[in-house]
Design a protein around this motif. Structure first.
Motif, mmCIF file in Angstrom:
data_model
loop_
_atom_site.group_PDB
_atom_site.id
_atom_site.type_symbol
_atom_site.label_atom_id
_atom_site.label_comp_id
_atom_site.label_asym_id
_atom_site.label_seq_id
_atom_site.Cartn_x
_atom_site.Cartn_y
_atom_site.Cartn_z
ATOM 1 N N PHE A 7 7.133 -1.184 -8.534
ATOM 2 C CA PHE A 7 6.167 -0.239 -9.519
ATOM 3 C C PHE A 7 6.028 -0.315 -10.695
ATOM 4 C CE2 PHE A 7 6.989 3.501 -11.252
ATOM 5 C CZ PHE A 7 8.452 3.103 -11.145
ATOM 6 N N ASP A 8 4.127 0.202 -10.996
ATOM 7 C CA ASP A 8 4.469 0.202 -12.699
ATOM 8 C C ASP A 8 3.567 1.149 -12.464
ATOM 9 O OD1 ASP A 8 2.011 -1.411 -11.698
ATOM 10 O OD2 ASP A 8 2.139 -3.012 -12.449
ATOM 11 N N ASP A 9 2.891 1.049 -13.599
ATOM 12 C CA ASP A 9 2.119 1.869 -14.340
ATOM 13 C C ASP A 9 1.087 2.898 -13.809
ATOM 14 O OD1 ASP A 9 3.878 3.439 -15.632
ATOM 15 O OD2 ASP A 9 3.650 3.017 -17.646
ATOM 16 N N GLU A 10 0.635 1.319 -13.887
ATOM 17 C CA GLU A 10 -0.760 1.004 -12.175
ATOM 18 C C GLU A 10 -1.200 1.790 -10.934
ATOM 19 O OE1 GLU A 10 -2.572 -2.980 -12.439
ATOM 20 O OE2 GLU A 10 -4.747 -1.928 -12.511
ATOM 21 N N ILE A 11 0.181 1.070 -10.408
ATOM 22 C CA ILE A 11 0.511 1.553 -9.181
ATOM 23 C C ILE A 11 1.019 3.200 -9.018
ATOM 24 C CG2 ILE A 11 2.206 1.678 -7.239
ATOM 25 C CD1 ILE A 11 2.254 -2.036 -7.996
ATOM 26 N N LEU A 12 1.886 3.398 -9.924
ATOM 27 C CA LEU A 12 1.928 4.883 -9.744
ATOM 28 C C LEU A 12 0.461 5.549 -10.393
ATOM 29 C CD1 LEU A 12 5.079 6.560 -9.349
ATOM 30 C CD2 LEU A 12 5.210 6.579 -12.191
ATOM 31 N N ILE A 20 5.701 6.385 0.476
ATOM 32 C CA ILE A 20 4.601 6.225 0.813
ATOM 33 C C ILE A 20 3.641 4.451 -0.066
ATOM 34 C CG2 ILE A 20 2.350 6.602 0.536
ATOM 35 C CD1 ILE A 20 2.734 9.646 2.039
ATOM 36 N N TRP A 21 3.996 4.179 -0.302
ATOM 37 C CA TRP A 21 4.201 2.993 -1.578
ATOM 38 C C TRP A 21 4.720 1.856 0.324
ATOM 39 C CZ3 TRP A 21 1.085 -0.515 -3.641
ATOM 40 C CH2 TRP A 21 1.290 -1.254 -4.662
ATOM 41 N N TYR A 22 5.800 2.581 0.012
ATOM 42 C CA TYR A 22 6.851 1.161 0.397
ATOM 43 C C TYR A 22 5.889 1.548 2.725
ATOM 44 C CZ TYR A 22 9.902 0.686 -3.354
ATOM 45 O OH TYR A 22 10.074 0.750 -4.167
ATOM 46 N N ASN A 23 6.039 2.071 2.871
ATOM 47 C CA ASN A 23 5.775 3.515 4.217
ATOM 48 C C ASN A 23 4.024 2.319 4.973
ATOM 49 O OD1 ASN A 23 6.578 4.428 7.017
ATOM 50 N ND2 ASN A 23 4.778 5.463 6.441
#
Ligand code: F6P
Length: 548
Positions: free
Chosen positions: A57-62, A321-324
């Motif tokens: 991830f990066d800041d935008e994703i977070l 959740i990001w991965y799932n």
């Protein structure tokens, strides 16, 4: 109004787009670009450190993940739990395991009553009883000190006490031994009872409902074993019950005086913090049990008050959740590098998979997105020599949580330093990988022929870019363990809240139980039904033919 339809969710759409652009990004490049990445993505709470920087991830994703959490009203839902709202909607129950570890002077109101009154009374009773057993004031029927404590329970009435007794073995009172009977397989009871002396054995029958067939059958077997040796009168000195169901406890023949109560606002898999923890208090002393509660309470406060951006359970949940939901990776591994935590993965399996393995949302709709992942794990370094092959070179990545104490309870020789170097190496290896050309040049350096280099280089390569969290503790004592368990409880809560499912019922375990009740009389030869599928019918027949 919540928006549970993902096609209408702004944050969901944003994350889908971000994933498309981001899926090829290498974590090692992110570390190259940002020298502060590790520092930026590390959080601390007392002696617990979470390094989540080795994630994709990066800041935008977070930022988008936090937007998703806010869009799903996570903070309000969290407060609803702490404020005793009936968030277990299918069973119309509040969810207050956090009250079990709240300070005794807290005020937590449910139906006009402060639940802390009953909770503190039970904890005080546990303290007295555990002290009495430990110091020989509560003796067996023949006047001997009780030295072997057998917890009879299953699921939440077994996994927590068993995991924690093992995790805190170093603090166990000398001469006090803990045993666990959970399985209906008679082998479990047989193997435990065969070495025990009825005069010095205490049975704890642990069952929230007091209707669970495994527990009641095992309890009856143990009761008979005791009565055969010491007579009916011995029961009150050798049996106590932990339950919400007074009636069933006395029906079973255990004096309600010998019962430690809990309530329907405590789910089975969340129950270790109260009466269900009795064997822990006997084994390691009430003081340590209290430390466990305090550690968990610190995590509760953190979860309740820290902004989402610095909230350890929230961040772990959002990465899950990001991965799932955006990488379609529906599994994760928890690997404690601590032999004493060997039962943690089984404990977490119930916590996560029984809570979030659901397909219908809180509004009664079948969900159109993935919910709870499959969790598996085992103690490092053992598992490095079993399933880690797949973690490193399998076709899909598996996010990993590494858990490790900097200081071991048993500092022998160089063991712990080797263990520490292994856990750090594994997360580095998963992220860094090894390219085909790196593998080739290593093979050349090792003196391999060009033919061999060509043949082997792909087999020896690692794609890398595989994510992991590292949870580093100073030492895993009762306090740290409390923090750790509460962390996963809240992580599971956050994910359930975002998926809009009820994490606090477990209706999926019912069908199998129901069908077993039908099959039992058939196996016993008491009835015969044709109402099974062909496979089940022929298996029943075969079983019976073997047992003739
Ligand atoms: O069958 C599942 C389950 O209900 C779990 O949720 C629970 O922890 C376990 O059975 C044991 O239930 P009880 O404590 O009521 O015996």
């Amino acid at each position: 109004m919540f928006c549970f339809n993902n096609s209408q969710s702004k944050a969901w759409k944003k994350l889908q787009n971000l994933q498309k652009h981001f899926k090829k990004t290498e974590m090692s490049e992110l570390f190259e670009k940002d020298k502060d990445r590790a520092k930026k993505y590390t959080l601390e709470l007392s002696d617990l450190t979470l390094d989540y920087s080795k994630n994709r991830f990066d800041d935008e994703i977070l930022k988008a993940l936090f937007e998703l959490a806010r869009e799903r009203n996570l903070e309000e839902k969290r407060d609803d739990m702490f404020n005793a709202k009936r968030i277990n909607t299918t069973e119309h129950r509040a969810v207050l395991h956090t009250a079990l570890r709240a300070p005794s002077d807290s005020k937590i109101m449910l139906d006009g009553q402060n639940v802390m009154k009953d909770i503190t009374a039970v904890l005080a009773k546990m303290k007295k009883f555990s002290d009495d057993v430990r110091y020989g004031n509560f003796k067996g029927y023949t006047g001997k000190k009780l030295t072997d404590i057998v917890n009879i329970g299953i699921g939440g009435s077994d996994l927590g006490p068993k995991m924690i007794c093992e995790a805190l073995k170093k603090y166990q009172m000398k001469g006090m031994h803990c045993h666990f009977i959970s399985n209906i397989d008679g082998t479990n009871a047989y193997e435990v009872l065969k070495d025990l002396n009825p005069e010095t054995t205490l049975f704890i029958v642990a069952s929230k409902t007091f209707t669970t067939i495994e527990t009641l059958t095992n309890a009856k077997t143990c009761r008979k074993w005791l009565i055969d040796a010491l007579g009916e009168h011995a029961v009150s000195k050798h049996f106590v019950a932990l339950s919400t169901n007074k009636e069933k406890v006395s029906e079973f023949g255990i004096d309600p005086e010998n019962m430690f109560e809990f309530w329907d606002f405590v789910g089975g898999r969340y129950s270790v913090w109260g009466a269900i923890g009795l064997i822990i208090a006997i084994s390691v002393g009430y003081e340590n049990f209290e430390k466990l509660l305090k550690g968990a309470h610190e995590m509760d406060e953190h979860f309740k008050t820290a902004p989402l951006e610095q909230n350890i359970p929230v961040i772990m949940a959002l990465l899950g959740i990001w991965y799932n939901n955006f990488f379609d990776i529906h599994r994760y591994a928890v690997i404690p590098y601590d032999e004493y935590l060997q039962y943690l993965p089984s404990y977490l399996q119930q916590l996560d998979m029984e809570s979030n393995g659901k397909s219908v949302d809180k509004d009664g709709h079948f969900v159109k997105y993935a919910t709870g992942p499959v969790l598996f794990g085992g103690a490092g370094t053992n598992v490095q020599h079993s399933f880690f092959q797949l973690l490193h070179q399998g076709t899909e990545f598996v996010p990993v949580d590494f858990i490790v104490p900097a200081i071991s309870h048993n500092e022998i020789g160089a063991h712990h330093e080797i263990l520490l170097s292994n856990v750090l190496a594994q997360s580095e290896a998963l992220m860094r990988g090894k390219t085909v050309s790196e593998a080739a040049s290593e093979l050349r350096k090792a003196g391999k022929s060009e033919d061999e280099v060509e043949f082997l280089k792909k087999y020896k390569s690692f794609t890398g870019n595989r994510p992991s969290n590292t949870l580093l503790f100073k030492k895993i004592d009762a306090y740290a363990l409390g923090q750790l368990i509460a962390l996963y409880e809240h992580k599971v809560f956050v994910q359930g809240a975002i998926w809009n499912i009820n994490s606090f019922d477990q209706m999926g375990v019912e069908l199998g139980k129901q069908l077993a009740t039908n099959i039992l009389p058939e196996i016993q030869g008491k009835s015969f039904s044709q109402s099974h599928d062909g496979s089940t019918l022929s298996l029943i027949k075969k079983v019976k033919s073997f047992r003739k």
